[in-house]
Design a protein around this motif. Sequence first.
Motif, PDB file in Angstrom:
ATOM      1  N   LEU A 105       8.782  -5.513 -16.557  1.00 24.64           N
ATOM      2  CA  LEU A 105       8.676  -5.894 -15.143  1.00 24.64           C
ATOM      3  C   LEU A 105       8.934  -4.679 -14.247  1.00 24.64           C
ATOM      4  O   LEU A 105       8.272  -4.484 -13.230  1.00 24.64           O
ATOM      5  CB  LEU A 105       9.668  -7.018 -14.821  1.00 24.64           C
ATOM      6  N   MET A 106       9.893  -3.874 -14.667  1.00 28.45           N
ATOM      7  CA  MET A 106      10.208  -2.651 -13.924  1.00 28.45           C
ATOM      8  C   MET A 106       9.028  -1.697 -13.925  1.00 28.45           C
ATOM      9  O   MET A 106       8.684  -1.112 -12.897  1.00 28.45           O
ATOM     10  CB  MET A 106      11.416  -1.985 -14.597  1.00 28.45           C
ATOM     11  N   GLU A 107       8.411  -1.558 -15.084  1.00 31.11           N
ATOM     12  CA  GLU A 107       7.264  -0.652 -15.200  1.00 31.11           C
ATOM     13  C   GLU A 107       6.159  -1.074 -14.245  1.00 31.11           C
ATOM     14  O   GLU A 107       5.505  -0.247 -13.619  1.00 31.11           O
ATOM     15  CB  GLU A 107       6.760  -0.645 -16.646  1.00 31.11           C
ATOM     16  N   LYS A 108       5.964  -2.379 -14.112  1.00 30.49           N
ATOM     17  CA  LYS A 108       4.936  -2.854 -13.177  1.00 30.49           C
ATOM     18  C   LYS A 108       5.284  -2.480 -11.737  1.00 30.49           C
ATOM     19  O   LYS A 108       4.434  -2.037 -10.970  1.00 30.49           O
ATOM     20  CB  LYS A 108       4.744  -4.363 -13.286  1.00 30.49           C
ATOM     21  N   ARG A 109       6.572  -2.627 -11.407  1.00 30.43           N
ATOM     22  CA  ARG A 109       6.984  -2.280 -10.035  1.00 30.43           C
ATOM     23  C   ARG A 109       6.762  -0.802  -9.763  1.00 30.43           C
ATOM     24  O   ARG A 109       6.250  -0.417  -8.704  1.00 30.43           O
ATOM     25  CB  ARG A 109       8.455  -2.627  -9.827  1.00 30.43           C
ATOM     26  N   VAL A 110       7.134   0.022 -10.726  1.00 27.47           N
ATOM     27  CA  VAL A 110       6.951   1.468 -10.568  1.00 27.47           C
ATOM     28  C   VAL A 110       5.469   1.787 -10.401  1.00 27.47           C
ATOM     29  O   VAL A 110       5.074   2.547  -9.513  1.00 27.47           O
ATOM     30  CB  VAL A 110       7.530   2.226 -11.785  1.00 27.47           C
ATOM     31  N   ARG A 111       4.658   1.178 -11.242  1.00 30.43           N
ATOM     32  CA  ARG A 111       3.212   1.418 -11.204  1.00 30.43           C
ATOM     33  C   ARG A 111       2.638   1.025  -9.846  1.00 30.43           C
ATOM     34  O   ARG A 111       1.872   1.766  -9.232  1.00 30.43           O
ATOM     35  CB  ARG A 111       2.557   0.627 -12.342  1.00 30.43           C
ATOM     36  N   ASP A 112       3.064  -0.168  -9.365  1.00 33.70           N
ATOM     37  CA  ASP A 112       2.563  -0.629  -8.058  1.00 33.70           C
ATOM     38  C   ASP A 112       2.997   0.315  -6.941  1.00 33.70           C
ATOM     39  O   ASP A 112       2.208   0.630  -6.045  1.00 33.70           O
ATOM     40  CB  ASP A 112       3.079  -2.048  -7.774  1.00 33.70           C
ATOM     41  N   LEU A 113       4.244   0.780  -7.011  1.00 34.08           N
ATOM     42  CA  LEU A 113       4.744   1.691  -5.975  1.00 34.08           C
ATOM     43  C   LEU A 113       3.989   3.014  -6.001  1.00 34.08           C
ATOM     44  O   LEU A 113       3.612   3.539  -4.953  1.00 34.08           O
ATOM     45  CB  LEU A 113       6.241   1.942  -6.177  1.00 34.08           C
ATOM     46  N   GLU A 114       3.753   3.528  -7.192  1.00 38.42           N
ATOM     47  CA  GLU A 114       3.000   4.787  -7.316  1.00 38.42           C
ATOM     48  C   GLU A 114       1.628   4.658  -6.681  1.00 38.42           C
ATOM     49  O   GLU A 114       1.175   5.541  -5.956  1.00 38.42           O
ATOM     50  CB  GLU A 114       2.856   5.164  -8.787  1.00 38.42           C
ATOM     51  N   LYS A 115       0.989   3.535  -6.950  1.00 35.88           N
ATOM     52  CA  LYS A 115      -0.348   3.298  -6.383  1.00 35.88           C
ATOM     53  C   LYS A 115      -0.289   3.274  -4.862  1.00 35.88           C
ATOM     54  O   LYS A 115      -1.149   3.817  -4.180  1.00 35.88           O
ATOM     55  CB  LYS A 115      -0.909   1.976  -6.911  1.00 35.88           C
ATOM     56  N   GLU A 116       0.750   2.655  -4.344  1.00 35.17           N
ATOM     57  CA  GLU A 116       0.887   2.556  -2.892  1.00 35.17           C
ATOM     58  C   GLU A 116       1.087   3.930  -2.265  1.00 35.17           C
ATOM     59  O   GLU A 116       0.533   4.232  -1.207  1.00 35.17           O
ATOM     60  CB  GLU A 116       2.080   1.659  -2.571  1.00 35.17           C
ATOM     61  N   ILE A 117       1.869   4.764  -2.957  1.00 37.95           N
ATOM     62  CA  ILE A 117       2.130   6.112  -2.437  1.00 37.95           C
ATOM     63  C   ILE A 117       0.849   6.938  -2.418  1.00 37.95           C
ATOM     64  O   ILE A 117       0.567   7.666  -1.475  1.00 37.95           O
ATOM     65  CB  ILE A 117       3.214   6.812  -3.293  1.00 37.95           C
ATOM     66  N   GLN A 118       0.077   6.775  -3.478  1.00 36.82           N
ATOM     67  CA  GLN A 118      -1.164   7.564  -3.582  1.00 36.82           C
ATOM     68  C   GLN A 118      -2.193   7.216  -2.518  1.00 36.82           C
ATOM     69  O   GLN A 118      -3.066   8.001  -2.207  1.00 36.82           O
ATOM     70  CB  GLN A 118      -1.786   7.371  -4.964  1.00 36.82           C
ATOM     71  N   LYS A 119      -2.100   6.003  -1.965  1.00 38.88           N
ATOM     72  CA  LYS A 119      -3.096   5.568  -0.969  1.00 38.88           C
ATOM     73  C   LYS A 119      -3.092   6.460   0.260  1.00 38.88           C
ATOM     74  O   LYS A 119      -2.049   6.860   0.739  1.00 38.88           O
ATOM     75  CB  LYS A 119      -2.800   4.114  -0.559  1.00 38.88           C
TER      76      LYS A 119
END
Lengths: 119, 234
Positions: A105-119
Motif C-alpha cells: 500500500l505504501m509503494e502505491k502511495r509513493v508511486r502516485d506521489l512521484e507521478k504527481e510531482i512529475q506532472k
Amino acid sequence: MTGTLRVILIVALLFYFIIVFFLLKKRRLALKYSLLWLFMGITMTMLVVFPRLLEIFCRLFGIADTMNGLFTFAIGFILMLLMALTSIVSKQSDRIKELVQESALMEKRVRDLEKEIQK
Amino acid sequence: MKVLAIIPAYNEEKSILGVIQKLNSDCAEIDYLVVNDCSRDNTLYVLENASVKYVSLPLNLGIGGGIQAGYKFALRNDYDIAVQIDGDGQHDTSFLRTVTKPIESGEADIVIGSRFIDKQGFQSSGMRRIGIRFLSLLIQVCCGIKVHDVTSGFRAVNRKFIEEYAKEYPIDYPEPEAIVKASVQGARILEVPVIMKERENGTSSISAWKSVYYMIKVSLAIILCRLSNSRKEH
C-alpha cells in the motif's frame, strides 16, 4: 537407571546447558523463547540427580521401567516445544502478511506521489 | 456512494487488461484496484505499462492476503462499498450493479453473486458442485443461513464489513470462511443471481489433487470459526 547412565546423562545435560547459554549470550536465541528450553533442562536434571522423583512418577503412572518414565518426559517436552514453535511460526506469518500488505500500500502511495510531482 | 472494485490477480497477464476494460465500459463511475499477488509472469509489467491502478505485493500471500490488502485500501480511502471481482474474467462486470444495489439500498451488508440461483452460464464441474453443496450445507448447519454459491468470489460488502475484513480476513481459500465470519458478526447476507463464464486463461487456484485438502481445511475453518464466535443478533 544405572550409575554409568546417570553420569552420562548428567554430562549430556551439562552440554545442553552450555549450548543454551552460549546461544543466549550470542543473542542467537531470544530469552522469551529460551525459557521453555531452560525449564526442560532443569526438570530433566532434577529427574537424573534425584532418581526418587522419577520412581514416584513412574509408580503413579504405572510405568514399569524408570527409563521409560524419562522417555515420557523427554517426548512430552519435545511435543510442547514443537507446539510452541508452530504457534510462533503462525504468529510470525501473520505479522509478515501485515508487513507485506503495508509495504504494498505504501509503494502505491509513493508511486502516485512521484507521478504527481512529475506532472 | 464511493464504490471500489478489488481485483486480485495472480499470473493473469493475458486476462487482466480485458477485465479492466470491461469494467470501465460497464461501470465507468466506479474505482478499481488490482492487487498483484507477486505474480511470476508479466502481470506487473502489463499493469505498469497500461497505467492501471494497482498495488503489488512484494511476497506471494495467497488470495486471502491479497483481497485483504484491497480491503485495507478501501478502508483508508473511505470507500462505502467494496466489490471483489476475479482477475481471470470469470465474473461478468455487467452484473456489478446487481451485486452492489442491495447494499446501496441498505438491504444487506454482504451480497454474493451466485451462479446457482438462475442456473445460467458456467456451472462448474460435477465434483466441484458436490463440494460446494456440502460446504453450503455445512454453513447452513453452523450459521443458519442458506448460501448456494459459497465459493463465489464475486461479492460486495458495505462499510462495516470493509472495516471487519481489513482487520481480519481468512488466509487461503477464504470465500466460505469469510461468509461464516461475517455471519457470526451479524451480517445480513444476500445472494443475487449472476452469470459466470469459464475462465479464459490461466488455471484455477484449486487443482484436482488439492481439492481434498481444500475440503478438509475449509470445513474445519467453518466449524472453528463458528465455535470461536458467539453469535451476535442484529
